[in-house]
Enzyme design. Structure first.
Site, PDB file in Angstrom:
ATOM      1  N   LYS A 156       0.892  -1.179   0.000  1.00  5.55           N
ATOM      2  CA  LYS A 156       0.000   0.000   0.000  1.00  5.55           C
ATOM      3  C   LYS A 156       0.918   1.213   0.000  1.00  5.55           C
ATOM      4  O   LYS A 156       1.462   1.600   1.027  1.00  5.55           O
ATOM      5  CB  LYS A 156      -0.883  -0.025   1.251  1.00  5.55           C
ATOM      6  CG  LYS A 156      -1.705   1.231   1.442  1.00  5.55           C
ATOM      7  CD  LYS A 156      -3.133   0.929   1.818  1.00  5.55           C
ATOM      8  CE  LYS A 156      -3.911   2.192   2.128  1.00  5.55           C
ATOM      9  NZ  LYS A 156      -5.360   1.971   1.993  1.00  5.55           N
ATOM     10  N   GLY A 169      -4.761   0.977  -3.310  1.00  9.00           N
ATOM     11  CA  GLY A 169      -4.826   2.432  -3.328  1.00  9.00           C
ATOM     12  C   GLY A 169      -5.379   2.959  -2.017  1.00  9.00           C
ATOM     13  O   GLY A 169      -5.647   2.208  -1.081  1.00  9.00           O
TER      14      GLY A 169
HETATM   15  N1  ATP Z   1     -17.066  -9.466   3.239  1.00  3.39           N
HETATM   16  C1  ATP Z   1     -17.081  -8.804   4.386  1.00  3.39           C
HETATM   17  N2  ATP Z   1     -17.838  -9.239   5.414  1.00  3.39           N
HETATM   18  C2  ATP Z   1     -17.873  -8.544   6.571  1.00  3.39           C
HETATM   19  N3  ATP Z   1     -17.173  -7.432   6.821  1.00  3.39           N
HETATM   20  C3  ATP Z   1     -16.398  -6.963   5.839  1.00  3.39           C
HETATM   21  C4  ATP Z   1     -16.315  -7.612   4.574  1.00  3.39           C
HETATM   22  N4  ATP Z   1     -15.460  -6.917   3.794  1.00  3.39           N
HETATM   23  C5  ATP Z   1     -15.024  -5.878   4.527  1.00  3.39           C
HETATM   24  N5  ATP Z   1     -15.587  -5.900   5.757  1.00  3.39           N
HETATM   25  C6  ATP Z   1     -15.353  -4.922   6.834  1.00  3.39           C
HETATM   26  O1  ATP Z   1     -15.626  -3.628   6.345  1.00  3.39           O
HETATM   27  C7  ATP Z   1     -14.669  -2.694   6.828  1.00  3.39           C
HETATM   28  C8  ATP Z   1     -13.977  -2.005   5.646  1.00  3.39           C
HETATM   29  O2  ATP Z   1     -13.260  -2.974   4.899  1.00  3.39           O
HETATM   30  P1  ATP Z   1     -11.807  -2.688   4.328  1.00  3.39           P
HETATM   31  O3  ATP Z   1     -10.901  -2.217   5.424  1.00  3.39           O
HETATM   32  O4  ATP Z   1     -11.414  -3.892   3.577  1.00  3.39           O
HETATM   33  O5  ATP Z   1     -12.131  -1.445   3.374  1.00  3.39           O
HETATM   34  P2  ATP Z   1     -11.126  -0.537   2.520  1.00  3.39           P
HETATM   35  O6  ATP Z   1     -11.819  -0.216   1.259  1.00  3.39           O
HETATM   36  O7  ATP Z   1      -9.803  -1.194   2.459  1.00  3.39           O
HETATM   37  O8  ATP Z   1     -11.009   0.797   3.411  1.00  3.39           O
HETATM   38  P3  ATP Z   1      -9.863   1.945   3.305  1.00  3.39           P
HETATM   39  O9  ATP Z   1     -10.398   2.962   2.330  1.00  3.39           O
HETATM   40  O10 ATP Z   1      -9.813   2.483   4.715  1.00  3.39           O
HETATM   41  O11 ATP Z   1      -8.571   1.337   2.869  1.00  3.39           O
HETATM   42  C9  ATP Z   1     -13.708  -3.485   7.713  1.00  3.39           C
HETATM   43  O12 ATP Z   1     -14.108  -3.352   9.049  1.00  3.39           O
HETATM   44  C10 ATP Z   1     -13.887  -4.915   7.230  1.00  3.39           C
HETATM   45  O13 ATP Z   1     -13.605  -5.854   8.245  1.00  3.39           O
HETATM   46 MG    MG Z   2      -7.930  -0.479   3.017  1.00  7.09          MG
END
Ligand code: ATP
Ligand code: MG
Length: 214
Positions: A36, A106
């Protein structure tokens, strides 16, 4: 003939859509290295640590960020507050073997600014990787996903597909494929427990093996 490594840039329709979860899933399934390059919000933890935990990656397979900022704000603003400018020339993929698979995450979505003149799409072009777009399954996703697809295509990026996260919604999936002229290449349902085993199961059941050749 040996096939090319799986290397992708993971963007999303929004922050918090599930990019890190999808990145961990692909790192586990493809035995990929994670990176990242720009992380904001380190005061709430870093995605690198989350991926290491979820995918059970050793530290050496989760590369250090090029830029890290504590406040949970857009990279352009976090950098400005830190008194620096994010410089794409300083974001270089650390040397990894040519055969290694790589998943790059990203920050936020496609048009998130990284400095006064450049956006996340410029980072994607700079790295030259094919792109995967993570989107929600829930109401509102058709608009957000089609807007993101339009922005990625306008930036002439090599968009390989959409990965949908959340309670399956067949109509939204069909609409995105139809109006976006794009394939949904993976789907991650809501998971009660997110760990290496559950992520690998989702990959086996719901991801297109033509796109990801482990
Ligand atoms: N399939 C899923 N089932 C349940 N919870 C999920 C699932 N996918 C993601 N989450 C939860 O949703 C939240 C956001 O997910 P994630 O951190 O992957 O998002 P992100 O797009 O990487 O966010 P960021 O913009 O902060 O990088 C987290 O708390 C994660 O545990
Ligand atoms: Mg993320």
């Amino acid at each position: 003939m040996k096939s090319l490594p799986n290397r992708f840039f993971i963007t999303g329709t929004d922050t918090n859509v599930g990019k890190t979860t999808v990145a961990a899933l692909l790192c586990a399934a493809l035995d990929a290295i994670y990176w990242k390059p720009i992380q904001t919000g380190t005061r709430d933890g870093a995605d690198r640590a989350t991926v290491m935990r979820l995918a059970e990656l050793p530290r050496r397979r989760a590369l250090p960020e090029a830029y890290r900022f504590a406040p949970p704000v857009s990279p352009h603003l976090a950098a400005q507050r830190a008194g620096i400018r994010i410089d794409l020339r300083k974001i270089k993929l650390p040397a990894i073997a040519a055969h290694e698979n790589l998943i790059v995450e990203g920050a936020g979505g496609a048009l998130v600014p990284i400095n006064s003149t450049q956006l996340m799409t410029d980072l994607m072009s700079h790295l030259g990787l094919p792109v995967l777009l993570v989107s929600r399954t829930a109401l509102g996703t058709i608009n957000h996903t089609l807007l993101s697809i339009a922005a990625l295509r306008a930036a002439r990026l090599d968009l390989r597909g959409v990965i949908m996260v959340g309670k399956p919604n067949r109509e939204n999936r069909r609409a995105i494929e139809h109006y976006g002229e794009i394939a949904v290449v993976g789907a991650v349902p809501l998971l009660k427990k997110i760990n290496r085993a559950t992520l690998l199961r989702v990959f086996r059941r719901n991801f297109d093996r033509k796109v990801f050749a482990p």
